[in-house]
Design a protein around this motif. Structure first.
Motif, mmCIF file in Angstrom:
data_model
loop_
_atom_site.group_PDB
_atom_site.id
_atom_site.type_symbol
_atom_site.label_atom_id
_atom_site.label_comp_id
_atom_site.label_asym_id
_atom_site.label_seq_id
_atom_site.Cartn_x
_atom_site.Cartn_y
_atom_site.Cartn_z
ATOM 1 N N PHE A 164 15.741 13.740 0.672
ATOM 2 C CA PHE A 164 16.117 12.336 0.655
ATOM 3 C C PHE A 164 15.680 11.644 1.945
ATOM 4 C CE2 PHE A 164 19.180 8.883 1.431
ATOM 5 C CZ PHE A 164 18.963 8.128 0.284
ATOM 6 N N SER A 165 15.893 12.295 3.086
ATOM 7 C CA SER A 165 15.484 11.694 4.352
ATOM 8 C C SER A 165 13.969 11.577 4.434
ATOM 9 C CB SER A 165 16.008 12.532 5.526
ATOM 10 O OG SER A 165 15.463 13.845 5.492
ATOM 11 N N SER A 166 13.257 12.567 3.848
ATOM 12 C CA SER A 166 11.796 12.493 3.818
ATOM 13 C C SER A 166 11.331 11.322 2.968
ATOM 14 C CB SER A 166 11.217 13.800 3.269
ATOM 15 O OG SER A 166 9.819 13.722 3.150
ATOM 16 N N TYR A 167 12.036 11.082 1.859
ATOM 17 C CA TYR A 167 11.672 9.966 0.990
ATOM 18 C C TYR A 167 11.934 8.632 1.683
ATOM 19 C CZ TYR A 167 11.745 6.725 -2.939
ATOM 20 O OH TYR A 167 11.506 5.661 -3.763
ATOM 21 N N ILE A 168 13.069 8.529 2.376
ATOM 22 C CA ILE A 168 13.381 7.303 3.122
ATOM 23 C C ILE A 168 12.329 7.050 4.191
ATOM 24 C CG2 ILE A 168 15.031 6.195 4.678
ATOM 25 C CD1 ILE A 168 15.901 6.234 1.763
ATOM 26 N N ASN A 169 11.895 8.133 4.837
ATOM 27 C CA ASN A 169 10.841 8.006 5.850
ATOM 28 C C ASN A 169 9.539 7.518 5.217
ATOM 29 O OD1 ASN A 169 9.671 8.457 8.547
ATOM 30 N ND2 ASN A 169 8.562 10.120 7.526
ATOM 31 N N THR B 46 5.620 2.298 3.576
ATOM 32 C CA THR B 46 5.047 1.719 2.357
ATOM 33 C C THR B 46 3.936 0.699 2.626
ATOM 34 O OG1 THR B 46 7.086 2.090 1.103
ATOM 35 C CG2 THR B 46 5.571 0.411 0.264
ATOM 36 N N PRO B 47 4.099 -0.273 3.531
ATOM 37 C CA PRO B 47 3.002 -1.245 3.750
ATOM 38 C C PRO B 47 1.693 -0.571 4.150
ATOM 39 C CG PRO B 47 5.035 -2.022 4.753
ATOM 40 C CD PRO B 47 5.296 -0.607 4.328
ATOM 41 N N HIS B 48 1.789 0.406 5.056
ATOM 42 C CA HIS B 48 0.569 1.101 5.490
ATOM 43 C C HIS B 48 -0.078 1.843 4.322
ATOM 44 C CE1 HIS B 48 -2.130 3.732 7.697
ATOM 45 N NE2 HIS B 48 -1.530 4.772 7.127
ATOM 46 N N ARG B 49 0.730 2.502 3.524
ATOM 47 C CA ARG B 49 0.189 3.281 2.410
ATOM 48 C C ARG B 49 -0.370 2.377 1.311
ATOM 49 N NH1 ARG B 49 4.270 8.549 1.878
ATOM 50 N NH2 ARG B 49 3.843 9.323 4.002
ATOM 51 N N ASN C 224 -3.822 1.472 2.223
ATOM 52 C CA ASN C 224 -4.758 2.576 2.045
ATOM 53 C C ASN C 224 -5.035 2.896 0.587
ATOM 54 O OD1 ASN C 224 -5.782 4.274 4.475
ATOM 55 N ND2 ASN C 224 -3.731 3.620 5.074
ATOM 56 N N ARG C 225 -4.022 2.717 -0.289
ATOM 57 C CA ARG C 225 -4.122 3.260 -1.637
ATOM 58 C C ARG C 225 -4.468 2.240 -2.718
ATOM 59 N NH1 ARG C 225 -5.749 7.648 -2.094
ATOM 60 N NH2 ARG C 225 -5.138 7.517 -4.269
ATOM 61 N N MET C 226 -4.056 0.973 -2.578
ATOM 62 C CA MET C 226 -4.197 0.033 -3.697
ATOM 63 C C MET C 226 -5.648 -0.155 -4.122
ATOM 64 S SD MET C 226 -1.352 -2.960 -3.076
ATOM 65 C CE MET C 226 -1.786 -3.762 -4.623
ATOM 66 N N LEU C 227 -6.571 -0.203 -3.162
ATOM 67 C CA LEU C 227 -7.983 -0.394 -3.479
ATOM 68 C C LEU C 227 -8.788 0.892 -3.336
ATOM 69 C CD1 LEU C 227 -8.638 -3.885 -1.831
ATOM 70 C CD2 LEU C 227 -8.152 -3.358 -4.228
ATOM 71 N N GLY D 84 4.692 5.738 -7.085
ATOM 72 C CA GLY D 84 3.281 6.042 -7.290
ATOM 73 C C GLY D 84 2.468 6.110 -6.019
ATOM 74 N N VAL D 85 2.590 5.096 -5.144
ATOM 75 C CA VAL D 85 1.759 5.058 -3.945
ATOM 76 C C VAL D 85 2.074 6.222 -3.015
ATOM 77 C CG1 VAL D 85 3.319 3.547 -2.632
ATOM 78 C CG2 VAL D 85 0.871 3.554 -2.135
ATOM 79 N N HIS D 86 3.344 6.635 -2.936
ATOM 80 C CA HIS D 86 3.720 7.751 -2.062
ATOM 81 C C HIS D 86 3.279 9.084 -2.650
ATOM 82 C CE1 HIS D 86 6.040 4.817 0.156
ATOM 83 N NE2 HIS D 86 6.646 4.465 -0.971
ATOM 84 N N SER D 87 3.376 9.203 -3.975
ATOM 85 C CA SER D 87 2.951 10.441 -4.627
ATOM 86 C C SER D 87 1.447 10.662 -4.485
ATOM 87 C CB SER D 87 3.347 10.402 -6.107
ATOM 88 O OG SER D 87 2.920 11.567 -6.772
ATOM 89 N N THR D 88 0.660 9.624 -4.748
ATOM 90 C CA THR D 88 -0.791 9.781 -4.633
ATOM 91 C C THR D 88 -1.213 9.971 -3.182
ATOM 92 O OG1 THR D 88 -1.104 7.372 -4.517
ATOM 93 C CG2 THR D 88 -1.214 8.388 -6.692
#
Length: 577
Positions: free
Chosen positions: A15-20, A25-28, A31-34, A543-547
């Protein structure tokens, strides 16, 4: 107690890893959307995430049968009578020709992509390698929802046509009413659930056997169409085509409005492109399967529409059960049961093809880690995406059991047209930017202006107020496309199959899909807005964190072999447009 303590500790760490991760999220997202993959990476490295490979057993005639079976559902029986009576009159067959041309143009765009990227992801993969991860995910999520809802609706309509085949007049006679449930959700449809369960079991076992079953059903269904056409032309009167008010009593607008309605009878050919990993020779078979099935279905639909208007004058055609009642007016009362049986068979075939395609979509989305990887697994013995097939089968059966047909139908349509629109845009971008090594600015500007002028033309047509907008927007589209073709060079020297006369076919497809989207009711856009928010939220939260994590793990182990992929987790930099 120690085991419980360890489990709780592990949960807290996760859970703490997920919160981290959420804090990054903005940085990822940047990197990931495009972020895109190359076709080679999509064909090779992505497929490894499914474990076993799908078995290549399908030939070109299997694809033609799958395409025909997927499109020749009950749509022609449901829409033809209503359109002929209220929109197009006897010229309903012209509406089918216009809709068929639109479907053919969209299918050409699909075909070029499927030849160059023969993977099971269909539009999801095509858009992901062209416009990036988020656009591919957004399109894939929309088309999956359309599949699930439309398949549930088709399964419930199977029960109604089956009742008709056995001479029952009440479509709810084989359903069970449950007191206490909200109206619209209180008629339990067990035959629809049984049909979905049987097809799911069939699809889990083997794609080739499922294809053979579809081939047999499609042959009988085509023969059923031929029977209706021959009987109608033999017993009908050609004078019904011009009586009582001419061939097009509602004018050109009625013909085009009718084309927008009957277009949805063509949806289903995109399922063929998801079979790419199970075809022995995809680069040869896919063009035949996709384009060939659209041409065959277009011819059958036009002849069916013409046959109906030959049997009875358009103002005497029934809005519902039009073919059955037309045969009864000819004195063939027994034909109503035959139409019910034939429509039921067509529904089974179209449902089988749609459920076949949707599982491949979800499987490849799972490979990209945009949904749990468990859904991407291919069974080593059967060579089918077993988990995705079962999961979607359960979803569809649950919806079909409770939900009334009209409630489901009101939530269908816009997603499929949106995906067709995006694929046409992606083909122009890929041909003029990626393949030709041109700067993207001019192509993106052209696509933006083309979409705006298409929307302006469509709204002018729909609102019937600013008629000057029709020649202005229409002329602007033609001049703009000709100017773009002249000014922007295109690499058209390819040994593989490609769409001819670019960018005209793709540009026309963009216009037609925008035009058809403007004909949809307000509820479709409300549903689309709600669904868009939900799938975007899922992408941001999961999705963005998983990929991101999946690519970081691949990079750290060196398994992906990306030349432009950093091994530092927070400096992930896949090819970005």
């Amino acid at each position: 107690m120690e085991v419980v303590h360890q489990t709780a500790t592990s949960t807290n760490v996760s859970f703490s890893s997920y919160i981290n991760s959420l804090s990054k999220t903005p940085h990822r997202l940047r990197n990931r959307m495009l972020a895109t993959w190359t076709p080679e990476q999509e064909l090779n490295q992505m497929r490894l995430r499914s474990g076993a490979n799908m078995k290549r057993k399908l030939l070109w005639y299997d694809l033609v049968a799958l395409g025909v079976g997927g499109m020749l559902g009950a749509g022609v029986f449901v829409t033809t009578g209503r359109v002929a009576r209220s929109h197009s009159g006897p010229s309903v067959f012209i509406s089918y020709i216009i809709a068929g041309i639109s479907a053919l143009l969209s299918s050409l765009c699909y075909t070029e992509f499927s030849v160059r990227i023969p993977v099971a992801g269909g539009a999801f993969s095509y858009l992901r390698v062209t416009f990036g991860e988020f656009v591919g995910y957004f399109a894939g999520a929309n088309i999956l929802m359309e599949y699930v809802l439309s398949n549930a609706a088709v399964a419930r309509s199977f029960t109604e046509y089956l009742c008709c085949a056995f001479g029952e007049n009440d479509p709810n006679s084989w359903r069970f009413e449950v007191d206490g449930l909200v109206k619209g959700y209180n008629m339990l449809d067990l035959p629809a659930v049984a049909l979905i369960v049987l097809i799911t079991i069939c699809l889990c076992n083997s794609t080739k056997e499922s294809s053979m079953l579809n081939l047999i059903m499609t042959v009988f269904h085509v023969l059923f169409f031929v029977f209706i056409i021959v009987a109608a032309f033999y017993n009908g009167k050609t004078e019904n085509l011009v009586k009582p008010a001419g061939l097009a009593p509602y004018g050109a607008k009625g013909v085009l409005d009718g084309a927008a309605i009957v277009y949805f009878s063509y949806i289903g050919y995109d399922s063929v492109s998801t079979m790419a990993e199970e075809i022995k020779n995809p680069r040869k078979s896919l063009p035949i399967g996709i384009v060939g099935s659209v041409v065959i279905v277009s011819a059958l639909y036009c002849l069916m529409a013409l046959a109906l208007c030959v049997m009875v004058p358009y103002d005497q055609i029934s809005d519902s059960a039009s073919f059955s009642l037309a045969f009864q007016k000819m004195g063939w009362k027994w034909a109503g049961n035959v139409v019910g049986a034939g429509a039921s068979l067509g529904i089974v075939a179209s449902l089988l093809v749609a459920m076949l395609g949707q599982a491949r979509y979800l499987c490849v989305i799972g490979r990209a880690r945009l949904v749990p990887l468990w859904l991407a697994k291919v069974h080593p013995s059967t060579g089918t995406p077993l988990n995705a097939t079962i999961f979607l089968g359960i979803c569809q059966a649950s919806i079909a059991l409770f939900t009334e047909l009209n409630i489901v139908i009101e939530m269908i349509s816009i997603g499929t047209l949106l995906v067709f629109y995006l694929v046409a845009n992606a083909l122009i971008y890929r041909r003029y930017v990626i393949a030709s090594n041109n700067p993207p600015q001019s192509t993106l500007l052209y696509l933006f202006i083309l979409s705006c002028t298409s929307l302006g033309f469509s709204l002018s047509w729909k609102l019937e107020q600013q008629w000057w907008g029709l020649p202005l927007c229409g002329g602007s589209m033609i001049i703009l496309t000709a100017f773009f073709q002249y000014m922007v060079p295109c690499d058209c020297h390819s040994t593989e199959w490609s769409v001819p006369l670019m960018p005209w076919p793709a540009a026309t497809s963009i216009f037609l899909n925008v035009f058809l989207m403007t004909t949809l009711p307000k509820l479709s856009y409300q549903r689309f807005g709600l669904w868009a928010c939900l799938v975007t939220l899922f992408y941001v939260l999961y999705g963005v964190h998983s990929t991101y994590q999946a690519e970081a793990e691949d990079a750290s182990t060196g398994s992906t072999n990306h030349s432009n992929f950093s091994t530092q987790p927070e400096k992930l930099d896949i090819q970005v447009l």
